[in-house]
Design an enzyme around this catalytic site. Sequence first.
Site, PDB file in Angstrom:
ATOM      1  N   ALA A 244       0.865  -1.171   0.000  1.00 20.74           N
ATOM      2  CA  ALA A 244       0.000   0.000   0.000  1.00 20.74           C
ATOM      3  C   ALA A 244       0.905   1.226   0.000  1.00 20.74           C
ATOM      4  CB  ALA A 244      -0.891  -0.020   1.230  1.00 20.74           C
ATOM      5  N   LYS A 245       0.266   2.365   0.017  1.00 17.10           N
ATOM      6  CA  LYS A 245       1.070   3.593  -0.063  1.00 17.10           C
ATOM      7  C   LYS A 245       2.061   3.740   1.087  1.00 17.10           C
ATOM      8  CE  LYS A 245      -2.270   5.862  -2.773  1.00 17.10           C
ATOM      9  NZ  LYS A 245      -3.652   6.213  -2.512  1.00 17.10           N
TER      10      LYS A 245
END
Length: 283
Positions: A244-245
């Site tokens: 994920a980010k």
Amino acid sequence: MLTRFAPSPTGELHLGHAYSALLAHDAARRAGGRFRLRIDDIDGSRSREAYVAAALADLAWLGIDRDGPLHRQSQHLGAYDAALGALKARGLVYPCFCTRADIAASLAAPHGPAGAVYPGTCRALDAAEHARRVAGEAHCWRIDMARAVARAGDLMWEEAGQGMRRADPRTHGDIVLARKDAPASYHLASTLDDAAMGVTHVIRGADLIAATDVHRLLQALLGLPVPVYRHHALVCGPDGRRLAKRDAAAALGALRDGGIDGHALAADLLAGRLPAGYSLRMP
Ligand code: GLU
């Protein structure tokens, strides 16, 4: 064969995006087909042009070349609106005035693949009230799932290498097709664009397999061709969770700046060899 990669420009691409883009690109090239790039930028408040530029640089660094022009969803809003209009005319969607708080307050709401299922409050309003409130109140448009499923009948799709799968969109409930703040939901825009772009094979992460139930339904309702799907394993980080980010170390820009050879990385990813600590997993 025509495949596509469709990033949302709301953050930097990471190793998981690279894997997905490479699989789609490689499948097309092996078949002598075409590979297109789509920018999923209907969410105007979260999309950034800088992320589009970064994604283009990342893909070039990996050796991914594309066919045809960029397809930007923000330039196709009229097509989404027309499809929504067709569904309105057939009574398959209805306006919903509920806030998030209204929906959260209905504690009995069951959960579907994408969270709480909408309890159907606004479906029960009559046509006159719909018309009166649409003129003055913020609203989204929801599909009348029971009616849509009854109209569409039995739905199947081909999962590449695994045969036919039955789509069961009912568990999603009355999902949103056009948002209060954006002219189309991901589901509507993505389904329409895959058809408009001539995508024959949708290759994307297995986190989106539940979305295919909805996309298959929309194809049936809107008379769109049905591509073959391939939902691939997800790249997971050292903590075993999908990227994920927050995983800044896996961002392609960071790897590029660190002197990693993009073409060599691409060859490794395609062969299923991931950098130390990363792994491929089915959710
Ligand atoms: N923009 C979507 C995403 O990044 C694309 C999903 C799809 O491939 O259909 O998750």
